[in-house]
Design a protein around this motif. Sequence first.
Motif, PDB file in Angstrom:
ATOM      1  N   CYS A 135      -9.939  -0.980  11.516  1.00  0.00           N
ATOM      2  CA  CYS A 135      -8.486  -0.975  11.734  1.00  0.00           C
ATOM      3  C   CYS A 135      -7.881  -2.304  11.249  1.00  0.00           C
ATOM      4  O   CYS A 135      -8.352  -3.382  11.646  1.00  0.00           O
ATOM      5  CB  CYS A 135      -8.209  -0.804  13.236  1.00  0.00           C
ATOM      6  SG  CYS A 135      -6.470  -1.068  13.647  1.00  0.00           S
ATOM      7  N   GLY A 137      -5.231  -3.439  12.135  1.00  0.00           N
ATOM      8  CA  GLY A 137      -4.486  -4.044  13.248  1.00  0.00           C
ATOM      9  C   GLY A 137      -5.397  -4.809  14.199  1.00  0.00           C
ATOM     10  O   GLY A 137      -5.258  -6.009  14.390  1.00  0.00           O
ATOM     11  N   CYS A 138      -6.392  -4.073  14.755  1.00  0.00           N
ATOM     12  CA  CYS A 138      -7.224  -4.721  15.793  1.00  0.00           C
ATOM     13  C   CYS A 138      -8.667  -4.921  15.370  1.00  0.00           C
ATOM     14  O   CYS A 138      -9.482  -5.430  16.131  1.00  0.00           O
ATOM     15  CB  CYS A 138      -7.169  -3.874  17.070  1.00  0.00           C
ATOM     16  SG  CYS A 138      -7.997  -2.267  16.905  1.00  0.00           S
ATOM     17  N   CYS A 157      -5.529   4.093  13.953  1.00  0.00           N
ATOM     18  CA  CYS A 157      -6.422   3.632  15.017  1.00  0.00           C
ATOM     19  C   CYS A 157      -6.026   4.274  16.355  1.00  0.00           C
ATOM     20  O   CYS A 157      -4.842   4.293  16.713  1.00  0.00           O
ATOM     21  CB  CYS A 157      -6.301   2.103  15.101  1.00  0.00           C
ATOM     22  SG  CYS A 157      -7.237   1.360  16.438  1.00  0.00           S
ATOM     23  N   CYS A 160      -4.774   1.091  18.711  1.00  0.00           N
ATOM     24  CA  CYS A 160      -3.508   0.338  18.553  1.00  0.00           C
ATOM     25  C   CYS A 160      -2.588   0.999  17.534  1.00  0.00           C
ATOM     26  O   CYS A 160      -1.567   0.426  17.170  1.00  0.00           O
ATOM     27  CB  CYS A 160      -3.825  -1.095  18.092  1.00  0.00           C
ATOM     28  SG  CYS A 160      -4.341  -1.187  16.360  1.00  0.00           S
ATOM     29  N   GLY A 162      -2.827   1.116  14.519  1.00  0.00           N
ATOM     30  CA  GLY A 162      -2.770   0.386  13.238  1.00  0.00           C
ATOM     31  C   GLY A 162      -3.358   1.233  12.120  1.00  0.00           C
ATOM     32  O   GLY A 162      -4.052   2.235  12.369  1.00  0.00           O
TER      33      GLY A 162
END
Length: 263
Positions: A135, A137-138, A157, A160, A162
Motif C-alpha cells: 500500500c 499509504g501505509c 488497501c 487505510c 490507500g
Amino acid sequence: MSGPPGGRGETALPETLTRRLSSAARLVFFTGAGISAESGVPTFRGAGGIWEKFRPEDLASFEGFRKNPGLVWEWYRMRKEIMSRVEPNAGHRAIADLERHYHVTVITQNIDNLHRRAGSSVVHELHGNIERNYCSGCGAYYPDDRLEADGEGVPRCVKCSGMIRPDVVWFGEFLPEEEWNDSVGAARWADVFFCVGTSGVVYPAASLPGEAKRAGAFLVEINTGPTDLTPAFDESLFGASGDLLPAIVAVADSLSPRNMRKN
Ligand code: BV8
Ligand code: ZN
C-alpha cells in the motif's frame, strides 16, 4: 571481443575466459531483461520492447502512477499475466547449475522472479519483484491474490484505503538499501563478473560492472549485440544467453569435476 562460432552445442569460449574459470572461486551474474527474453518476457528497449509503446516516465514512475494509476495498473496487470505463465529458460538454469563449482551471486534488474524459480540460491533484486505489492499509504503488504480493484481498476488497501502499488523500483526512486549494498559488496568480491542481457543504461545498477572492474574482476559481457558498456569488458560474447550460458557450464564441468556442496 569475440563471438562464438555456430549455434547451440558448438559454442567455444575465448581462452582467456576458460583460464579465468579454471582458477575462479566466486562468480557474479548481473542480469537484465535480455536473459528473460527467451522465456517470452518482452525486453524494454530494442525491437518490440515495452518502452517502444510507452515512455518510462509515464508508467514506471510514482509521478506517472499518481497521475494515472489506472493506466499503470493496466500495464502491470499485463506484465503480471505474462510473468505468471513463463518459465525460466536454459540461461537462468545454467547460472543455477554453476553453483556446482563456484560461489555464485545473481544481481538482477528483472522483476520476474525467474532466477529464484530456476534454483539460484543468492539473488539480489535491485528493482523489486512483480509478485509483491504494497500500500502506498501505509506500506501494508499484499500478495496478488488479495488485490481488490476499485472502479478505476486500482486496488485499494483494506486498512487505510490507500492505492496499492507493485513492489518495484520506479524511476526517481531509491533502490532497496540492503539489496544495493549486498550487490556492491558482491561486485567487489567477484573473480569473474558476467553482465548478461542488459543495455546498461539504467543507473545506479549500470555502475556495478565498473565497480567490479576497479576491484580486479575479469569482466565478461553476454549480449546479442554491443552496448554502451561493451568497451569496458575484458571479453564480450555475442549471442543468445540461452546458448552461451550452458556453454560456460559445459566448460566449468570439464575444468573442475569437483562438486561444491550447495550452500
Ligand atoms: C535512482 C522496475 C536515486 C520497474 C526499472 C541521467 C543519467 C543517469 C541516470 C539518470 C539520469 N536521469 C535519471 C537517472 C536515474 C534513473 C536512470 O538511470 N535513468 C536512465 C533511463 C537514464 N535511475 C533511477 O531513477 C533509479 N533510481 O537513480 O535513485 C535517485 C532517487 C531520487 C531522486 C534522484 C535519484 C531507479 C531505476 C529503476 C527503474 N526501474 N524497472 C519495472 O520493471 O516495471 S528499470 C528497467 O530497466 C528494468 O528494471 C530493466 O531491467 C532495466 C534496464 O533495462 P535492461 O534490463 O537493460 O533491459 P533492456 O531492454 O534495456 O536491454 C535488454 C538487453 O538484452 C539489450 O541489450 C539486448 O540486446 C539484450 N538481449 C535481448 N535478448 C537477448 C539479449 N541478450 C542476451 N540474450 C538474449 N536472448
Ligand atoms: Zn494502507
